[in-house]
Design a protein around this motif. Structure first.
Motif: not given
Length: 62
Positions: A11-21
């Motif tokens: 969740x942190x990577x997806x929401x804060x760091x805006x990493x792709x799936x």
């Protein structure tokens, strides 16, 4: 089933760091469908099945 720590990292990577799936899948070793499923689930924590077997300490629980 993944643990709560891995779920929070995803969740942190997806929401804060805006990493792709796809990038999250590469970093965690999980499939893209699994990552997508947990991101869509919202704020739910993973649920675990209740233990079916009895413990040796059950007679002393009272």
């Amino acid at each position: 089933m993944i643990d709560v720590a891995t779920l929070s990292v995803i969740r942190r990577w997806a929401l804060r760091e805006q990493l792709s799936i796809r990038e999250i899948a590469r970093r965690t070793g999980l499939s893209r469908n699994t990552i997508r499923k947990y991101l869509r689930s919202g704020d739910q924590e993973p649920t675990y099945a209740k233990r079916a077997s009895k413990s040796r300490l059950d007679p002393f629980a009272e």
